[in-house]
Design a protein around this motif. Structure first.
Motif, PDB file in Angstrom:
ATOM      1  N   PHE A 137       0.837  -1.215   0.046  1.00  0.00           N
ATOM      2  CA  PHE A 137      -0.144  -0.031  -0.105  1.00  0.00           C
ATOM      3  C   PHE A 137       0.805   1.105  -0.109  1.00  0.00           C
ATOM      4  O   PHE A 137       0.559   2.222  -0.720  1.00  0.00           O
ATOM      5  N   VAL A 138       1.887   1.151   0.871  1.00  0.00           N
ATOM      6  CA  VAL A 138       2.760   2.590   1.063  1.00  0.00           C
ATOM      7  C   VAL A 138       3.190   2.613  -0.456  1.00  0.00           C
ATOM      8  O   VAL A 138       3.392   3.733  -0.737  1.00  0.00           O
ATOM      9  N   GLU A 141       0.890   3.993  -2.822  1.00  0.00           N
ATOM     10  CA  GLU A 141       0.594   5.476  -2.752  1.00  0.00           C
ATOM     11  C   GLU A 141       1.829   6.454  -3.367  1.00  0.00           C
ATOM     12  O   GLU A 141       1.600   7.430  -4.009  1.00  0.00           O
ATOM     13  N   LEU A 167      -5.238  12.118  -9.824  1.00  0.00           N
ATOM     14  CA  LEU A 167      -4.982  12.077  -8.535  1.00  0.00           C
ATOM     15  C   LEU A 167      -6.188  11.902  -7.754  1.00  0.00           C
ATOM     16  O   LEU A 167      -6.137  11.266  -6.881  1.00  0.00           O
ATOM     17  N   LEU A 171      -6.107   8.470  -5.468  1.00  0.00           N
ATOM     18  CA  LEU A 171      -5.904   8.893  -3.927  1.00  0.00           C
ATOM     19  C   LEU A 171      -7.381   8.537  -3.265  1.00  0.00           C
ATOM     20  O   LEU A 171      -7.443   7.782  -2.343  1.00  0.00           O
ATOM     21  N   ALA A 172      -8.605   8.889  -4.040  1.00  0.00           N
ATOM     22  CA  ALA A 172      -9.846   8.543  -3.366  1.00  0.00           C
ATOM     23  C   ALA A 172      -9.921   7.229  -3.322  1.00  0.00           C
ATOM     24  O   ALA A 172     -10.086   6.741  -2.145  1.00  0.00           O
ATOM     25  N   LEU A 175      -7.521   5.592  -0.671  1.00  0.00           N
ATOM     26  CA  LEU A 175      -7.792   6.140   0.915  1.00  0.00           C
ATOM     27  C   LEU A 175      -9.062   5.547   1.391  1.00  0.00           C
ATOM     28  O   LEU A 175      -8.962   5.390   2.662  1.00  0.00           O
ATOM     29  N   VAL A 176     -10.100   5.608   0.752  1.00  0.00           N
ATOM     30  CA  VAL A 176     -11.143   4.996   1.418  1.00  0.00           C
ATOM     31  C   VAL A 176     -11.526   3.516   1.030  1.00  0.00           C
ATOM     32  O   VAL A 176     -11.257   2.778   2.132  1.00  0.00           O
ATOM     33  N   LEU A 179      -7.881   1.290   1.655  1.00  0.00           N
ATOM     34  CA  LEU A 179      -7.471   1.385   2.995  1.00  0.00           C
ATOM     35  C   LEU A 179      -8.250   0.726   3.851  1.00  0.00           C
ATOM     36  O   LEU A 179      -7.915   0.060   4.829  1.00  0.00           O
ATOM     37  N   GLY A 180      -9.535   1.046   3.587  1.00  0.00           N
ATOM     38  CA  GLY A 180     -10.414   0.551   4.508  1.00  0.00           C
ATOM     39  C   GLY A 180     -10.442  -1.162   4.427  1.00  0.00           C
ATOM     40  O   GLY A 180     -10.499  -1.736   5.545  1.00  0.00           O
ATOM     41  N   LEU A 183      -7.350  -2.192   6.176  1.00  0.00           N
ATOM     42  CA  LEU A 183      -7.664  -2.203   7.787  1.00  0.00           C
ATOM     43  C   LEU A 183      -8.539  -3.292   8.374  1.00  0.00           C
ATOM     44  O   LEU A 183      -8.495  -3.992   9.238  1.00  0.00           O
ATOM     45  N   TRP A 184      -9.665  -3.669   7.520  1.00  0.00           N
ATOM     46  CA  TRP A 184     -10.485  -4.570   7.855  1.00  0.00           C
ATOM     47  C   TRP A 184      -9.799  -5.835   7.979  1.00  0.00           C
ATOM     48  O   TRP A 184     -10.154  -6.713   8.804  1.00  0.00           O
ATOM     49  N   TRP A 186      -6.783  -6.399   8.176  1.00  0.00           N
ATOM     50  CA  TRP A 186      -5.994  -6.383   9.411  1.00  0.00           C
ATOM     51  C   TRP A 186      -6.482  -6.743  10.648  1.00  0.00           C
ATOM     52  O   TRP A 186      -6.012  -7.557  11.468  1.00  0.00           O
TER      53      TRP A 186
ATOM     54  N   PRO D 393       0.613   6.438   4.517  1.00  0.00           N
ATOM     55  CA  PRO D 393       1.479   5.564   5.460  1.00  0.00           C
ATOM     56  C   PRO D 393       2.907   6.030   5.402  1.00  0.00           C
ATOM     57  O   PRO D 393       3.411   6.759   4.367  1.00  0.00           O
ATOM     58  N   LEU D 394       3.794   5.626   6.499  1.00  0.00           N
ATOM     59  CA  LEU D 394       5.156   6.250   6.600  1.00  0.00           C
ATOM     60  C   LEU D 394       5.214   7.382   7.307  1.00  0.00           C
ATOM     61  O   LEU D 394       6.375   8.108   7.630  1.00  0.00           O
ATOM     62  N   LEU D 402      -4.793   5.526  12.123  1.00  0.00           N
ATOM     63  CA  LEU D 402      -5.052   4.115  11.880  1.00  0.00           C
ATOM     64  C   LEU D 402      -5.361   3.549  13.174  1.00  0.00           C
ATOM     65  O   LEU D 402      -6.505   2.781  13.434  1.00  0.00           O
ATOM     66  N   PHE D 409     -13.444   0.426  14.416  1.00  0.00           N
ATOM     67  CA  PHE D 409     -13.694  -0.806  13.715  1.00  0.00           C
ATOM     68  C   PHE D 409     -13.831  -1.965  14.893  1.00  0.00           C
ATOM     69  O   PHE D 409     -15.108  -2.697  14.975  1.00  0.00           O
ATOM     70  N   MET D 421     -12.530   8.102   7.339  1.00  0.00           N
ATOM     71  CA  MET D 421     -12.154   7.947   5.754  1.00  0.00           C
ATOM     72  C   MET D 421     -12.642   9.195   4.841  1.00  0.00           C
ATOM     73  O   MET D 421     -11.719   9.719   4.194  1.00  0.00           O
ATOM     74  N   LEU D 425     -10.164  11.995   2.728  1.00  0.00           N
ATOM     75  CA  LEU D 425     -10.361  12.353   1.236  1.00  0.00           C
ATOM     76  C   LEU D 425     -10.277  13.968   1.217  1.00  0.00           C
ATOM     77  O   LEU D 425      -9.811  14.551   0.220  1.00  0.00           O
ATOM     78  N   VAL D 428      -7.227  15.239   1.636  1.00  0.00           N
ATOM     79  CA  VAL D 428      -6.564  15.132   0.287  1.00  0.00           C
ATOM     80  C   VAL D 428      -6.906  16.620  -0.555  1.00  0.00           C
ATOM     81  O   VAL D 428      -5.990  17.181  -1.048  1.00  0.00           O
TER      82      VAL D 428
END
Lengths: 498, 85, 325, 492, 117, 127
Positions: A137-138, A141, A167, A171-172, A175-176, A179-180, A183-184, A186, D393-394, D402, D409, D421, D425, D428
């Motif tokens: 992911f990093v 991005e 972009l 990014l949208a 990021l949503v 990333l969601g 996280l889920w 994870w 990240p980073l 997070l 969550f 979330m 956006l 951004v």
């Protein structure tokens, strides 16, 4: 060098190249020599990695653990190496082509261009080597961000608008939903490490897994699954080598690669195959057909190619959604073959633009006579993308058909057949128009647009060699495809080849 | 007796307050301010005696001085105000 | 009698507050708020808090009024008529807050209840032990200077901060010195006022030390003494002109002394530290209770220095400013 | 001896040095003195942190009067960590404060401004380390008064600083008065001002008075913390204050309010036991979410970089409140990580902005054109900070976001997950505006002059910390976890 | 009952009478302050009774006070009041006159516009 | 009923406080706002002092002949608070003076259009 060192080299070498490019920006010759040297070095490094790869002894390289289970880690594995190989191999060719193209176009800001290009490669390598979804992911991005200056290169109003769209989409989505979903995952699995067989089996019900898969499919915006494909045509404002980078070398490839990795190492192929991917199959198949149809309506060459990419990439998504080792294999091959085929086409379109300053299908009648070699390679690329033998593009289509029929998805088989026809329908006319139509047969309104004082420039050699090489590559890949498949077979649990 | 005087003083206080609120001119208000000041001093002194805390006289003393300062400040303001305009 | 007076004074306060809300002559408002302070003082006396009454007299009736008047001279006396319009937001917010507070009081101990927790937990210690521990009769001074001496140091610093702020806002490069002939610079020509002032200023100056040193036995202390001393100088400035006050006590000197006051207070704490005790533990200076008294004297003196100088400084800064045409 | 008395010296040092600095005549000497004092204070705070790291709670009885008779300084890990944050922020800001003031404030006035800066630091540290609720008020006022003046000093560049300061003064004083009213109610039913003692005696106190008292304290803190309906003072204050001061405030002022909220929640706002204490935790997520969304949305539309950052701070404060509201050890830990990380990120961005302001004289968005070419380093740090705000990240911003998302969550609080979330956006979008503004072609090519050297160290350090804490988040997480465990587990 | 006791009683009675008179005077003055028609008459009422009331009460209290110090303090307060009150009253009237406020001399005439408001 | 009588002082003070708060919120004149703030604060002081009152007691200045004293602590707190109040007032007034000099008005209504963020920055005129 140990595999760990090689992996780090693969990521750091382009980074160092970018730095050197920035430092040597004053003299274009040295700068471009640095680029080429970096590309060559990277190609060698990746080759070493592939050649020395041994699944039994491959060890992960942990860089940092940001949060428990959320680590930055590198790990070499076959699918990633294939992607790395494609990207590294095409960088050199693309760089050569860039030199020809950018000089011919007298483009400004070339130092930034080459530096960002190298950075993008570094990010692509990191994606390829990523050992965890977090790492991926990093890098993903970073890739988005460093390609932005490339897309906005001309910095005209149109370029800024297109780049902003590029972009915004990427990014949208990342990021949503992406990333969601990460996280889920994870939180559900407690880890994000890429593990053969997946980490999610049994952690979530199949219904939730379907939702999660869809989140990933749309979250990985770079895979351009319809209807989130809008950024790809928008990014056509970029110089042609950048389009090549986006479509063939790194960006969209990174997207579908991510999907493949997620399918294989996060969900597990079997999990998807048992029905989790069914919704996605429908979406992907629809995406293939729809994008192909749209492509046929586009007059602008690059737009046509862009929609073609949307269609071809949806096939990889389709492969992921079918969820059998064979289909995944087909997806990996499609990644490779489409890269080589599509880069040929972009090289061709760019070369046409350099030579004739024409961008539209309706304007290029008859130009093929002056550019025989170029148009020949363009035809090869077209056929390979469409999936005809004896070109590399045949293999993935064929395997996908096999996989679909193995799961008794006959409607899908029909879809794939139709898509091949459509592909031919939107690619071959370019060749036909350029070679067989007379210049006078053009749309009369478009005629005066063509020449405005520039005259037709000569095609630089550096812009001609790369498409020829990649076209040849398409042929070679037809032969080499089984070898690639054998290389990745252990990772995806593919038994004897059909 | 203290109580009666205290009440009387308070009523004085209240009546002056009415004048202070009603006005109409600024000078009426300053006048009331002055009266209220004096009456508060006396009230505090009487209260001190009523509760056998003779220390309260100190407050009354300070009050008397500060009352003067306040009045002078208002006057200076008014005079300055007028002379400028 | 006390209940009657209390009710009456509170009602007077209410009437004053409402009048202030709807007056648009700022001069009148200032005067009324001065009266408000006076009335509060009377209530404080009634409520057995002479020290507070003392301070409120110095501050509310003295310093605040003078400063506000000086500010109004510079900003204009009239308020726009919008002041008379009722504000819905203001009404709603204050009503809600008021109702909340009333709700909160419903379970409070009754007014004057000796068994209320507030009067039971910590307070008895002060009342019963301070005679032995500190050795002075005014418990408020004991608590202020010793038990909660650190708060008082903070208070001194707040005063200093205010001076610093006003100096930054109205002094230094922001100073707009008065032109010759500006009204406030001239001395008052009124002979009676001048002679009264000549009589009063020295008398008040003598009153200050009394308040300072008698603070241990009766209401008073460093802060009140400082305010009185400062008030005397303000009176001087008001009557004889700000120029003469500026000459008499130059700003530079005042700044140094004000800083010294804070340092005296903090320095006392540092000395106790150096002697191996806790910060502001006056027992370090000498055994109880004399150490406490030495410490109290020292810090009260620090407070006095700071407050005196700050009061004068504040007045000087406002009064020496040229008003806008 | 210093180790033994560090608890009080950490406050007294800047407090007593301020009058001395105010008397100095030479602005340069005063600037150097402030730097030295702030650095010494940082050393003291570090010493405190070391002393409390193993869970020790330092109790320092001022005047040697045992609490609750006297005032107590009570320093647990949280207080020590906050003291560190404050003093380090002051040190970093002191590095470039003199440079950033040049040109807008006459040299003769500067020593006094430095003195006010020290007083502000002392006041904030005082709030953090004290264990006495009225002492909180006193130090709150020291810091507030000096803050008003510091903000007003921005008038040399923009006269709107004056009205900003005045608005803050009225709101701040009202908030402080609310706080005092709250203290009155708590005092009347418990008879004590010592916070620990208060917490114990609260259990048997009448319910209504405690509710009202807590509410007023809450509103008072909410005003200072710029909580949503009460946030209006903040953007102006940050945008018009002198740049260095704005940086310091962004790093500390609202953070201390959040600290107070956490500290109070320790004993006032929590709800164990039958006797009603007031549960404000339920209020926090909605307020926080609203701040998160509203702050971000307004940030997109502002036309000035510093205002944009200020609104973004409101959004980030909202995130902290959300985390706090989610509750438990994890919630407090997440809020703390957010607090520290955000201080670092925003500090870096404001410091960079100060550098830009120093060179260009304005921070309006349309005046940033050409920044990427003229000031590439500054631009780079701005982008870095922006990425951290987004939560890429980073960067430290990622870790803090997070943690909140993970917590939400786990509690299946989808509203929070979605809100965070969504605001990422929106973030951004406004970060994008910075980037685009900086990359736009300038009207006229300015000579290339990057960060003044004075800014380099603070900006570089904060930038490095932004990345460093994004990759090696372990120390911060451990610290926050320990603090939270100490708050929930141990007696306050 | 010794002579001393009688004296003391007389002292108390005297004091009570004095403060009673003072309180009454003050009250009368206050009525004047409210009821009289224009500023100058009000100033007259207030100025006179203010001083008179203060003298009555403060002297009365001084008579009643238990020790000398208190009595002395009361006398000081009295002196301050004696100086301050008339002086400020005078200054006030002077300021009012200079500002253009004129006394209304005939009751049938409507009161003049009030400057200073 | 006797309860209500016992709480009357608190309520009276609350009404005062709210009048002060109303002035702070509703009035547009900056100096008036500060005065309202003063009323608000002073009323709170009265509340504190009312808390410390003990029936039949005298001020906490020890003296033979008395044995019941009122609570000294609220007095001490309020002494501090009064000082804080006057400090705030001084700074506020200084700000109001500067605002008047800079903007020509201290009415919130008139200041509003002069302080909108869209205006270009305008440094204050230096004397």
């Amino acid at each position: 060098m140990s595999p760990h060192d090689l992996m780090l080299t693969a990521i750091l070498l382009p980074l160092a190249t970018a730095l050197l490019i920035a430092l040597t920006g004053r003299s274009p010759n040295i700068r471009e020599a640095v680029t080429l040297a970096g590309a060559a070095g990277l190609a060698v490094t990746v080759y070493e990695l592939i050649a020395g790869f041994d699944a039994a002894t491959a060890q992960p390289l942990v860089i940092a653990e940001i949060l428990p289970g959320f680590a930055l880690m590198l790990r070499a594995e076959p699918i990633g190496l294939v992607f790395a190989g494609v990207a590294a191999g095409l960088w050199g060719l693309n760089s050569l082509y860039s030199i020809g193209y950018m000089r011919a176009e007298h483009a400004p800001r070339q130092t930034r261009f080459y530096a960002c290009f190298a950075l993008a490669l570094s990010a692509a390598m990191a994606i390829a080597m990523a050992g965890t979804l977090a790492t991926l992911f990093v890098a993903y991005e970073v890739l988005t961000l460093v390609t932005y200056p490339l897309v906005v290169h001309w910095q005209t109003e149109g370029a800024i608008a297109g780049a902003r769209r590029y972009l915004a989409y990427l990014l949208a989505t990342s990021l949503v939903p992406f990333l969601g979903a990460i996280l889920w995952t994870w939180i559900a699995a407690g880890t994000l490490d890429f593990t053969p067989g997946g980490i999610l089996d049994g952690k979530l019900g199949d219904g939730l897994l379907t939702v999660l898969l869809l989140l990933f499919a749309y979250g990985v915006g770079k895979a351009a699954l319809m209807p989130l494909h809008g950024w790809l045509p928008a990014a056509m404002v970029a110089p042609t080598p950048v389009s090549a980078l986006l479509h063939a070398v790194a960006v969209v490839k990174a997207g579908v690669f991510t999907l493949l990795k997620i399918a294989v190492y996060i969900f597990g192929i079997d999990v998807i195959g048992r029905g989790v991917g069914d919704v996605l199959i429908v979406i992907a198949a629809a995406s293939v057909i729809a994008a192909s149809v749209i492509a046929m309506t586009k007059d602008d060459l690059k737009a046509r190619l862009a929609y073609s990419t949307v269609a071809q990439l949806a096939m990889v998504t389709l492969a992921v959604a079918i969820g059998s080792p064979l289909a995944i294999g087909a997806g990996i091959l499609q990644l490779v073959m489409h890269a080589w085929g599509k880069i040929t086409l972009f090289f061709g379109a760019g070369a046409i633009q350099i030579a004739t300053h024409k961008k539209k299908l309706s304007e290029i009648s008859g130009i093929g006579v002056k550019l025989p070699l170029l148009m020949a390679s363009f035809l090869v690329g077209s056929l390979s993308v469409a999936g005809l033998p004896p070109f590399g593009g045949m293999w993935p289509k064929f395997l996908l058909l096999e996989a679909a029929s193995a799961r008794d998805l006959y409607l899908l088989v029909g879809c794939l057949g139709l898509s091949t026809l459509l592909t031919l329908g939107y690619l071959v006319p370019i060749f036909v128009t350029a070679v067989f139509r007379k210049p006078g047969e053009d749309d009369p309104h478009a005629l005066p647009e063509g020449d405005h004082g520039h005259g037709d420039g000569p095609l630089p050699l550096l812009a001609l060699i790369p498409p020829v090489v990649t076209a040849a590559g398409c042929v070679v890949l037809f032969v080499a495809a089984p070898a690639i498949l054998r290389f990745v077979a252990p990772a995806i649990g593919l038994g004897a080849l059909p | 007796m203290y109580a009666a005087v205290a009440i009387a003083l308070f009523m004085t206080f209240a009546l002056a307050l009415i004048r202070a609120i009603a006005g109409p001119s600024v000078f009426d208000r300053v006048l009331s301010l002055n009266v209220i000041g004096t009456k508060t001093i006396l009230l505090i002194a009487v209260l001190g005696f009523a509760t056998d805390r003779y220390d309260f006289i100190d407050i009354a003393l300070v009050y008397a001085v500060l009352n003067l300062i306040g009045t002078v400040a208002v006057l200076r303001y008014l005079v300055g105000d007028k002379e400028r305009s | 009698m006390e209940t009657l007076l209390m009710i009456g004074l509170l009602a007077a306060l209410g009437a004053l507050a409402v009048t202030i809300a709807f007056m648009d002559d700022l001069l009148v408002v200032t005067m009324l708020s001065g009266i408000f302070s006076f009335t509060c003082c009377a209530i404080f006396v009634l409520f057995d808090a002479p020290d507070v009454a003392f301070t409120e007299a110095c501050v509310g009736a003295g310093v605040s009024t003078v400063l506000t008047l000086a500010a109004i001279r510079l900003t204009g006396r009239r308020e726009k008529r919008v002041g008379r319009r009722a504000s819905a937001v203001g009404l709603i917010v204050s009503t809600i807050c008021g109702l909340a507070l009333v709700y909160g009081t419903l379970e409070l101990p009754r007014f004057g209840d000796p068994l209320a927790p507030a009067n039971q937990h910590v307070a008895p210690h002060y009342l019963n032990e301070s005679a032995a521990e500190i050795g002075i009769p005014n418990v408020i001074t004991s608590v202020l200077g010793s038990y909660r001496g650190y708060d008082t140091m903070g208070e001194t610093v707040v005063v200093f901060t205010a001076a610093l702020g006003v100096l930054m806002l109205l002094g230094g490069s922001q100073a707009r010195p008065l032109r010759r002939g500006d009204a406030p610079a001239r001395a008052d020509r009124d002979v009676i006022l001048r002679s009264i002032a000549t009589l009063f200023v020295p008398m008040t100056l003598f009153l200050a030390p009394y308040v300072q040193f008698h603070g241990a036995y009766s209401p008073g202390g460093g802060f009140q003494a400082g305010a009185i001393f400062g008030g005397a100088m303000i009176l001087y400035g008001l009557v004889f002109g700000i120029d003469r006050l500026n000459k008499l006590v130059p700003e530079r000197v005042l700044k140094v002394i004000a800083a010294l006051g804070v340092l005296t207070y903090g320095g006392t704490g540092l000395v106790t530290l150096a002697l191996g005790h806790q910060f502001l533990d006056y027992d370090a200076l000498s055994p109880r209770p004399s150490g406490q008294q030495i410490g109290l004297t020292a810090i009260e003196f620090g407070v006095f220095m700071t407050v005196t100088c700050v009061m004068i400084l504040l007045f000087q800064r406002f009064a020496s400013r040229r008003s806008e045409p | 001896m210093i180790a033994q008395h560090a608890a009080v010296l950490v406050v007294v040092l800047p407090l007593l040095c301020a009058p001395l600095v105010a008397l100095l005549r030479d602005a340069r000497i005063a600037g150097a003195a402030v730097l030295i004092i702030a650095a010494l204070d940082a050393a003291l705070a570090t010493l405190l942190l070391c002393q409390t790291l193993d869970g020790t709670v330092i109790s320092y009885a001022l005047g040697n009067w045992a609490p609750p008779i006297g005032i107590e300084y009570r320093i647990d890990l949280l207080a020590a960590a906050m003291a560190c944050l404050l003093s380090y922020a002051a040190t970093l800001v002191a590095l470039f404060l003199p440079v950033s003031l040049r040109g807008t404030i006459a040299p003769g006035d500067q020593p006094r401004l430095f003195a006010a800066f020290l007083l502000c630091l002392a006041g904030l540290v005082g709030i953090v380390v004290t264990g006495d609720i009225f002492n909180v008020f006193v130090f709150l006022e020291i810091s507030s008064l000096s803050t008003y003046v510091l903000i007003a000093m921005g008038a040399g560049a923009d006269r709107r600083a004056l009205t900003a300061a005045f608005d803050y003064l009225v709101l701040g004083a009202t908030g402080a008065t609310f706080f005092v009213i709250g203290i009155a109610f708590l005092y009347v039913v418990t008879g004590t001002l010592n916070m620990a003692d208060l917490g114990e005696r609260m259990a048997t106190a009448p319910k209504r008075a405690v509710i009202v008292g807590s509410s007023f304290i809450f509103v008072g803190i909410a005003l200072k913390a710029a909580m949503l309906p009460l946030h209006r003072w903040m953007p102006n204050a940050y945008a018009y204050a002198p740049a260095g001061i704005g940086t310091f405030l962004a790093m500390t002022a609202t953070k201390v309010s959040i600290y107070l909220l956490i500290r109070m929640s320790d004993f006032v706002f929590d709800t164990p036991g039958e006797i009603g204490r007031v549960n404000f935790a339920a209020l926090l997520p909605p307020i926080g979410l609203a701040m998160l969304v509203a702050g971000s949305v307004i940030a997109v539309t502002t036309k000035d970089l510093r205002r944009l950052l200020a609104y973004s701070s409101i959004a980030n404060l909202g995130l902290m409140l959300v985390a706090l509201g989610l509750g438990g050890i994890a919630g407090i830990a997440a809020a703390l990580v957010n607090l520290f990380n955000h201080a670092i990120i925003k500090g870096g961005m404001f410091a960079t902005t100060a550098a830009v302001l120093h060179r260009r004289g304005t921070t309006r968005m349309d005046a940033l054109a050409g920044l990427s070419r003229d000031m590439p380093v500054a631009f780079g740090f701005l982008v870095l900070g922006g990425l951290a705000l987004i939560g890429v990240p980073l960067t430290a911003g990622f870790v803090s976001k997070l943690l909140v998302v993970k917590l939400a969550f786990e509690q299946a609080n989808w509203l929070v997950v979605g809100g965070v979330m969504l605001t990422s956006l929106i973030t951004v979008a406004y970060v994008w505006r910075i980037v685009e503004a900086g990359m736009a072609a300038p009207a006229k090519t300015a000579p290339r002059h990057d960060l003044h050297p004075a800014f380099l160290l603070p900006v570089g350090l904060l930038g490095a910390a932004t990345i460093g804490l994004g990759i090696w988040s372990e120390p911060m997480l451990t610290l926050a976890g320990r603090i939270a465990a100490q708050m929930i587990g141990g007696a306050p | 009952m010794t002579l001393l006791d009688i004296l003391d009683l007389a002292r108390l009675v005297l004091g009570d009478i004095l403060i009673g008179i003072g309180g009454l005077t003050a009250l009368i003055g206050a009525f004047g302050l409210v009821r009289l028609p224009d500023f100058y008459t009000r100033a007259h009422a207030a100025g006179v009774t203010d001083t008179a009331g203060a003298i009555g009460i403060l002297v009365g209290l001084a008579v009643l006070s238990p020790d000398l110090l208190t009595a002395v303090k009361l006398i000081v307060v009295l002196i301050v009041a004696l100086f301050a009150s008339p002086a400020s009253c005078h200054a006030l009237a002077r300021a009012a006159f200079r500002s253009g406020l004129r006394p209304s001399l005939h009751e049938d005439r409507p009161p003049p516009a009030v400057p200073g408001e | 009923m006797s309860d209500l009588v016992g709480l009357f002082p608190y309520w009276a003070v609350i009404i005062l406080m709210m009048t002060g708060l109303y002035i702070v919120i509703a009035q547009g004149n900056l100096v008036k706002k500060l005065i309202g703030l003063g009323i608000f604060q002073v009323s709170v002081f009265v509340l504190y002092i009312a808390i410390g009152v003990v029936d039949g007691a005298t001020p906490p200045i020890l003296s033979p002949g008395f044995n019941s004293y009122s609570n000294p602590l609220p007095s001490v707190l309020i002494l501090t608070a009064i000082v804080v109040g006057v400090a705030t007032l001084a700074v506020g007034l200084a700000l109001a003076v500067r605002i008047r000099e800079s903007f020509g008005t201290i009415e919130e209504e008139d200041l509003l259009p002069l302080t909108v963020p869209e205006l270009p920055p305008e440094p204050e005129a230096r004397p």
